[in-house]
Design a protein around this motif. Structure first.
Motif, mmCIF file in Angstrom:
data_model
loop_
_atom_site.group_PDB
_atom_site.id
_atom_site.type_symbol
_atom_site.label_atom_id
_atom_site.label_comp_id
_atom_site.label_asym_id
_atom_site.label_seq_id
_atom_site.Cartn_x
_atom_site.Cartn_y
_atom_site.Cartn_z
ATOM 1 N N GLU A 74 -2.481 18.633 21.650
ATOM 2 C CA GLU A 74 -3.165 19.411 20.614
ATOM 3 C C GLU A 74 -2.814 18.906 19.212
ATOM 4 O OE1 GLU A 74 -5.873 22.131 19.213
ATOM 5 O OE2 GLU A 74 -5.513 21.520 21.275
ATOM 6 N N VAL A 75 -1.558 18.541 18.993
ATOM 7 C CA VAL A 75 -1.157 17.969 17.699
ATOM 8 C C VAL A 75 -1.914 16.673 17.451
ATOM 9 C CG1 VAL A 75 0.748 16.925 16.397
ATOM 10 C CG2 VAL A 75 1.111 19.067 17.623
ATOM 11 N N GLN A 76 -1.989 15.813 18.449
ATOM 12 C CA GLN A 76 -2.715 14.543 18.314
ATOM 13 C C GLN A 76 -4.172 14.785 17.944
ATOM 14 O OE1 GLN A 76 -1.869 12.810 22.210
ATOM 15 N NE2 GLN A 76 -1.096 11.002 21.133
ATOM 16 N N ILE A 77 -4.821 15.656 18.661
ATOM 17 C CA ILE A 77 -6.244 15.926 18.432
ATOM 18 C C ILE A 77 -6.473 16.472 17.031
ATOM 19 C CG2 ILE A 77 -8.154 17.446 19.104
ATOM 20 C CD1 ILE A 77 -7.069 17.173 22.016
ATOM 21 N N ARG A 78 -5.669 17.459 16.635
ATOM 22 C CA ARG A 78 -5.873 18.081 15.321
ATOM 23 C C ARG A 78 -5.590 17.121 14.167
ATOM 24 N NH1 ARG A 78 -3.906 24.379 15.470
ATOM 25 N NH2 ARG A 78 -4.922 24.940 17.421
ATOM 26 N N VAL A 79 -4.504 16.373 14.249
ATOM 27 C CA VAL A 79 -4.164 15.443 13.165
ATOM 28 C C VAL A 79 -5.227 14.356 13.058
ATOM 29 C CG1 VAL A 79 -2.505 13.695 12.390
ATOM 30 C CG2 VAL A 79 -1.690 15.912 13.217
ATOM 31 N N LYS A 80 -5.626 13.781 14.172
ATOM 32 C CA LYS A 80 -6.657 12.735 14.157
ATOM 33 C C LYS A 80 -7.955 13.250 13.545
ATOM 34 C CE LYS A 80 -9.170 9.687 17.353
ATOM 35 N NZ LYS A 80 -9.312 8.576 16.469
ATOM 36 N N TYR A 81 -8.369 14.435 13.959
ATOM 37 C CA TYR A 81 -9.612 15.006 13.436
ATOM 38 C C TYR A 81 -9.518 15.258 11.933
ATOM 39 C CZ TYR A 81 -13.342 18.244 12.398
ATOM 40 O OH TYR A 81 -14.424 18.853 11.815
ATOM 41 N N GLU A 82 -8.432 15.859 11.485
ATOM 42 C CA GLU A 82 -8.282 16.177 10.058
ATOM 43 C C GLU A 82 -8.240 14.912 9.201
ATOM 44 O OE1 GLU A 82 -8.560 19.052 8.497
ATOM 45 O OE2 GLU A 82 -8.884 20.073 10.405
ATOM 46 N N LEU A 83 -7.556 13.877 9.670
ATOM 47 C CA LEU A 83 -7.502 12.625 8.912
ATOM 48 C C LEU A 83 -8.875 11.962 8.842
ATOM 49 C CD1 LEU A 83 -4.125 11.103 10.146
ATOM 50 C CD2 LEU A 83 -4.625 12.077 7.896
ATOM 51 N N GLU A 84 -9.563 11.917 9.957
ATOM 52 C CA GLU A 84 -10.887 11.298 9.971
ATOM 53 C C GLU A 84 -11.885 12.117 9.162
ATOM 54 O OE1 GLU A 84 -11.685 10.586 14.122
ATOM 55 O OE2 GLU A 84 -10.415 8.792 14.117
ATOM 56 N N LYS A 85 -11.755 13.429 9.174
ATOM 57 C CA LYS A 85 -12.628 14.288 8.375
ATOM 58 C C LYS A 85 -12.403 14.047 6.884
ATOM 59 C CE LYS A 85 -12.095 18.819 7.775
ATOM 60 N NZ LYS A 85 -11.957 20.245 8.089
ATOM 61 N N LEU A 86 -11.144 13.879 6.478
ATOM 62 C CA LEU A 86 -10.845 13.597 5.066
ATOM 63 C C LEU A 86 -11.507 12.306 4.589
ATOM 64 C CD1 LEU A 86 -7.085 14.439 4.481
ATOM 65 C CD2 LEU A 86 -9.052 15.449 3.346
ATOM 66 N N MET A 106 0.354 7.267 0.890
ATOM 67 C CA MET A 106 -0.506 8.352 1.298
ATOM 68 C C MET A 106 -0.426 9.438 0.218
ATOM 69 S SD MET A 106 -0.839 9.949 5.054
ATOM 70 C CE MET A 106 -1.776 8.607 5.720
ATOM 71 N N ASP A 107 -1.533 10.091 -0.026
ATOM 72 C CA ASP A 107 -1.590 11.080 -1.102
ATOM 73 C C ASP A 107 -1.260 12.495 -0.608
ATOM 74 O OD1 ASP A 107 -3.853 11.565 0.363
ATOM 75 O OD2 ASP A 107 -5.239 11.461 -1.303
ATOM 76 N N THR A 108 -1.109 13.413 -1.545
ATOM 77 C CA THR A 108 -0.730 14.794 -1.258
ATOM 78 C C THR A 108 -1.764 15.508 -0.393
ATOM 79 O OG1 THR A 108 0.381 14.864 -3.390
ATOM 80 C CG2 THR A 108 -0.020 16.959 -2.321
ATOM 81 N N ILE A 109 -3.032 15.252 -0.631
ATOM 82 C CA ILE A 109 -4.093 15.906 0.152
ATOM 83 C C ILE A 109 -3.982 15.523 1.630
ATOM 84 C CG2 ILE A 109 -6.590 16.046 0.500
ATOM 85 C CD1 ILE A 109 -6.859 15.660 -2.560
ATOM 86 N N THR A 110 -3.717 14.272 1.882
ATOM 87 C CA THR A 110 -3.577 13.799 3.263
ATOM 88 C C THR A 110 -2.348 14.406 3.923
ATOM 89 O OG1 THR A 110 -4.642 11.734 2.623
ATOM 90 C CG2 THR A 110 -3.451 11.745 4.709
ATOM 91 N N TYR A 111 -1.227 14.407 3.207
ATOM 92 C CA TYR A 111 -0.013 15.024 3.749
ATOM 93 C C TYR A 111 -0.227 16.507 4.032
ATOM 94 C CZ TYR A 111 3.167 11.052 3.138
ATOM 95 O OH TYR A 111 3.803 9.848 3.252
ATOM 96 N N ASN A 112 -0.908 17.203 3.147
ATOM 97 C CA ASN A 112 -1.184 18.631 3.359
ATOM 98 C C ASN A 112 -2.063 18.855 4.585
ATOM 99 O OD1 ASN A 112 0.362 19.518 1.229
ATOM 100 N ND2 ASN A 112 -1.340 19.569 -0.210
ATOM 101 N N ALA A 113 -3.040 17.993 4.789
ATOM 102 C CA ALA A 113 -3.910 18.104 5.960
ATOM 103 C C ALA A 113 -3.110 17.912 7.248
ATOM 104 C CB ALA A 113 -5.046 17.090 5.881
#
Length: 102
Positions: free
Chosen positions: A71-83, A1-8
Protein backbone atom coordinates in the motif's frame (compact mmCIF):
# COMPACT_ATOMS: atom_id res chain seq x y z
CA UNK A 1 13.67 17.24 -4.28
CA UNK A 2 11.36 20.08 -3.31
CA UNK A 3 9.09 20.57 -0.29
CA UNK A 4 5.90 19.80 -2.23
CA UNK A 5 7.25 16.42 -3.27
CA UNK A 6 8.43 15.57 0.24
CA UNK A 7 5.02 16.57 1.63
CA UNK A 8 3.25 14.34 -0.90
CA UNK A 9 5.43 11.38 0.10
CA UNK A 10 4.93 12.11 3.80
CA UNK A 11 1.14 12.30 3.45
CA UNK A 12 1.01 9.14 1.36
CA UNK A 13 3.10 7.14 3.84
CA UNK A 14 1.70 8.33 7.16
CA UNK A 15 -1.92 7.70 6.16
CA UNK A 16 -1.37 3.99 5.53
CA UNK A 17 -2.74 1.87 8.39
CA UNK A 18 0.10 -0.07 10.01
CA UNK A 19 2.78 2.56 9.50
CA UNK A 20 3.91 3.89 12.87
CA UNK A 21 6.37 6.48 11.56
CA UNK A 22 9.16 7.26 9.18
CA UNK A 23 12.65 5.90 9.90
CA UNK A 24 15.94 7.78 9.74
CA UNK A 25 18.03 5.65 7.39
CA UNK A 26 21.27 7.28 8.55
CA UNK A 27 20.74 6.46 12.22
CA UNK A 28 23.14 4.01 13.81
CA UNK A 29 21.15 3.86 17.05
CA UNK A 30 17.97 1.75 17.08
CA UNK A 31 16.55 3.99 19.83
CA UNK A 32 16.96 7.05 17.60
CA UNK A 33 15.41 5.53 14.48
CA UNK A 34 12.04 7.33 14.46
CA UNK A 35 11.95 10.69 12.65
CA UNK A 36 9.44 13.29 11.56
CA UNK A 37 11.89 14.74 9.01
CA UNK A 38 10.88 13.23 5.67
CA UNK A 39 14.24 14.13 4.12
CA UNK A 40 15.94 11.71 6.53
CA UNK A 41 13.57 8.90 5.58
CA UNK A 42 13.64 9.09 1.78
CA UNK A 43 16.50 8.24 -0.56
CA UNK A 44 16.20 9.36 -4.17
CA UNK A 45 18.19 8.09 -7.13
CA UNK A 46 17.48 9.41 -10.60
CA UNK A 47 18.71 7.45 -13.56
CA UNK A 48 17.40 8.15 -17.03
CA UNK A 49 13.66 8.03 -17.42
CA UNK A 50 12.96 6.14 -14.18
CA UNK A 51 13.38 7.80 -10.82
CA UNK A 52 13.97 5.47 -7.92
CA UNK A 53 12.65 6.36 -4.46
CA UNK A 54 13.43 4.39 -1.32
CA UNK A 55 11.18 5.08 1.69
CA UNK A 56 12.24 3.92 5.17
CA UNK A 57 9.41 3.16 7.62
CA UNK A 58 8.69 1.72 11.05
CA UNK A 59 5.65 -0.57 11.13
CA UNK A 60 3.29 -1.55 13.93
CA UNK A 61 3.00 -5.15 15.03
CA UNK A 62 -0.28 -6.88 14.20
CA UNK A 63 -0.60 -5.75 10.60
CA UNK A 64 0.20 -7.79 7.51
CA UNK A 65 3.64 -6.47 6.57
CA UNK A 66 3.29 -7.34 2.91
CA UNK A 67 -0.04 -5.53 2.61
CA UNK A 68 1.26 -2.41 4.37
CA UNK A 69 4.42 -2.25 2.25
CA UNK A 70 2.41 -2.80 -0.93
CA UNK A 71 0.00 0.00 0.00
CA UNK A 72 2.88 2.40 0.74
CA UNK A 73 4.42 1.60 -2.66
CA UNK A 74 1.16 2.16 -4.51
CA UNK A 75 0.32 5.43 -2.75
CA UNK A 76 3.80 6.98 -3.03
CA UNK A 77 4.14 6.03 -6.71
CA UNK A 78 0.71 7.44 -7.53
CA UNK A 79 1.27 10.71 -5.64
CA UNK A 80 4.67 11.29 -7.25
CA UNK A 81 3.40 10.57 -10.74
CA UNK A 82 0.34 12.76 -10.14
CA UNK A 83 2.58 15.66 -9.08
CA UNK A 84 4.50 15.37 -12.35
CA UNK A 85 1.24 14.99 -14.30
CA UNK A 86 2.13 11.40 -15.19
CA UNK A 87 5.05 12.44 -17.40
CA UNK A 88 7.69 10.68 -15.26
CA UNK A 89 8.00 7.09 -14.06
CA UNK A 90 8.89 6.20 -10.50
CA UNK A 91 10.04 3.00 -8.88
CA UNK A 92 9.30 2.91 -5.15
CA UNK A 93 11.09 0.64 -2.70
CA UNK A 94 9.91 0.42 0.90
CA UNK A 95 12.39 -0.52 3.59
CA UNK A 96 11.04 -1.70 6.93
CA UNK A 97 13.67 -0.59 9.43
CA UNK A 98 11.79 -1.69 12.55
CA UNK A 99 8.63 -3.40 13.76
CA UNK A 100 7.26 -2.04 17.04
CA UNK A 101 4.72 -3.32 19.50
CA UNK A 102 1.88 -0.90 20.20
Amino acid sequence: MDTITYNAINNAVTTVPGVKSLANYESQDIWDLETKDIAKAVEIVSSGSIHRVKVHVILMNGFNIRDVVNEVQIRVKYELEKLKQFTMSYSVDVVVDDLQMI
